[in-house]
Design an enzyme around this catalytic site. Structure first.
Site, mmCIF file in Angstrom:
data_model
loop_
_atom_site.group_PDB
_atom_site.id
_atom_site.type_symbol
_atom_site.label_atom_id
_atom_site.label_comp_id
_atom_site.label_asym_id
_atom_site.label_seq_id
_atom_site.Cartn_x
_atom_site.Cartn_y
_atom_site.Cartn_z
ATOM 1 N N ASP A 159 107.774 -27.474 -40.267
ATOM 2 C CA ASP A 159 107.153 -27.919 -41.481
ATOM 3 C C ASP A 159 108.123 -28.946 -42.170
ATOM 4 O O ASP A 159 108.280 -28.867 -43.537
ATOM 5 C CB ASP A 159 106.688 -27.029 -42.230
ATOM 6 N N TYR A 160 108.882 -29.672 -41.474
ATOM 7 C CA TYR A 160 109.600 -30.695 -42.214
ATOM 8 C C TYR A 160 108.983 -31.933 -42.840
ATOM 9 O O TYR A 160 107.867 -32.162 -42.191
ATOM 10 C CB TYR A 160 110.615 -31.535 -41.346
ATOM 11 N N GLU A 161 109.125 -32.096 -44.045
ATOM 12 C CA GLU A 161 108.114 -33.117 -44.698
ATOM 13 C C GLU A 161 108.947 -34.052 -45.276
ATOM 14 O O GLU A 161 108.221 -35.302 -45.742
ATOM 15 C CB GLU A 161 107.312 -32.510 -46.066
ATOM 16 N N ASN A 162 110.200 -34.433 -45.348
ATOM 17 C CA ASN A 162 111.099 -35.268 -45.716
ATOM 18 C C ASN A 162 112.205 -35.767 -44.811
ATOM 19 O O ASN A 162 112.472 -34.788 -43.983
ATOM 20 C CB ASN A 162 111.586 -34.938 -47.075
ATOM 21 N N GLN A 223 97.479 -29.597 -42.898
ATOM 22 C CA GLN A 223 97.370 -29.468 -44.197
ATOM 23 C C GLN A 223 96.312 -29.987 -44.648
ATOM 24 O O GLN A 223 96.176 -30.886 -45.630
ATOM 25 C CB GLN A 223 98.616 -29.492 -44.987
#
Length: 311
Positions: A159-162, A223
């Protein structure tokens, strides 16, 4: 020299079509399933595994949130190149608590999610950053294997988002793909998921990962709750179909959040969309963000979602 007895066979168009079908990758068709996942632990609201109602008829996954590869003792915190540490409520979600819930319910598995929209020291976002593919993978395999064995976990969620380098899809793809591949090959985990959302950068990263390593990724925890609050059920289903196309052959889970957040799809609307997907026979499963928020609500949506999945 070719075997003359085989030449007529390999020149037969019907045989070639059949042979191509055998070699083609299996595609998971849209169909209803009893899979349910719940993220837990990120908000330190003292929620326990035992607080969440569990229907014996579902395949139930808890996803501990989060493990991060950051040195949080530094000022400012800095990426630690794949050396992961636990960053969730360890008092209530301890190794003994994991063992207890898995012993009580044979249908429960527990995973750990990596990265997330995590903020450390109140203001620093967690970014994916690797010094090199080899060093990051080596550190990640070692540190996560220790965490997974200590907590008796079954899988990992990405769930890396950056991302520190927004143009470099290759390093992210290889680091994550090789991490999952190695942990599975070593028998450390039995499943893996990814958790993208509708953002240009995020989709570029995860679609590149999917294009090369989809064979080792078991679930796409998309998501959907990130879409606008005025999204209708019909639009939600359209978005779902779009993501199934973006991650071909993937088991894409429907989702919603139970936190009352302005500007995003409500839990009521998300659950209604799940009901519609069930009618259309393409509800592969549901995940909820998160148990921490549901604690004060009596886990109403968890009960309803699991009942829907088993109906």
């Amino acid at each position: 020299m070719p075997n003359s007895n085989l030449e007529p066979l390999f020149s037969n168009p019907l045989f070639l079509s059949f042979f191509a079908c055998i070699l083609a990758p299996m595609v998971v068709l849209g169909t209803n399933s009893n899979h349910f996942s719940e993220y837990i632990g990120a908000q330190f609201k003292e929620v326990k595994f035992s607080d969440v109602p569990i229907n014996s008829g579902v395949e139930f996954h808890y996803i501990l949130s989060f493990a991060i590869d950051y040195s949080v003792v530094s000022t400012p915190p800095i990426p630690s190149n794949g050396k992961f540490g636990v960053f969730w409520d360890t008092q209530n979600l301890s190794p003994s608590a994991v063992s207890a819930i898995k012993k009580k319910y044979s249908n429960v598995k527990v995973a750990v999610s990596l990265g997330g929209a995590t903020i450390v020291s109140d203001k620093y976002k967690v970014y994916f950053k690797a010094t090199s593919v080899d060093s990051w993978v080596s550190n990640a395999v070692s540190s996560l294997t220790s965490i997974i064995k200590e907590y008796n976990l079954d899988g990992i969620d990405i769930d890396y988002e950056n991302f520190s380098d927004e143009s470099d899809t290759g390093t992210f793809t290889e680091c994550i793909g090789l991490l999952i591949t190695t942990l599975k090959r070593n028998g450390v985990i039995s499943f893996a998921s990814i958790a993208p959302f509708d953002d240009t950068l995020v989709q570029r990263m995860y679609k590149a990962l999917w294009a090369k390593y989809s064979s080792v990724i078991d679930y796409v925890n998309f998501q959907f709750y990130g879409y606008d609050a005025d999204t209708t059920v019909k639009q939600y289903v359209t978005y779902y179909d779009e993501q199934v196309a973006n991650y071909p052959g993937g088991r894409v889970l429907a989702s919603f959040m139970t936190e009352n957040t302005a500007g995003v799809i409500s839990a009521d609307r998300g659950f209604s969309a799940c009901q519609e997907l069930k009618k259309e026979n393409k509800l592969y499963g549901i995940f909820i963000w998160s148990a921490d928020d549901s604690l004060s609500q009596g886990f109403t949506y968890e009960k309803e979602s699991q009942a829907l999945l088993t109906s």
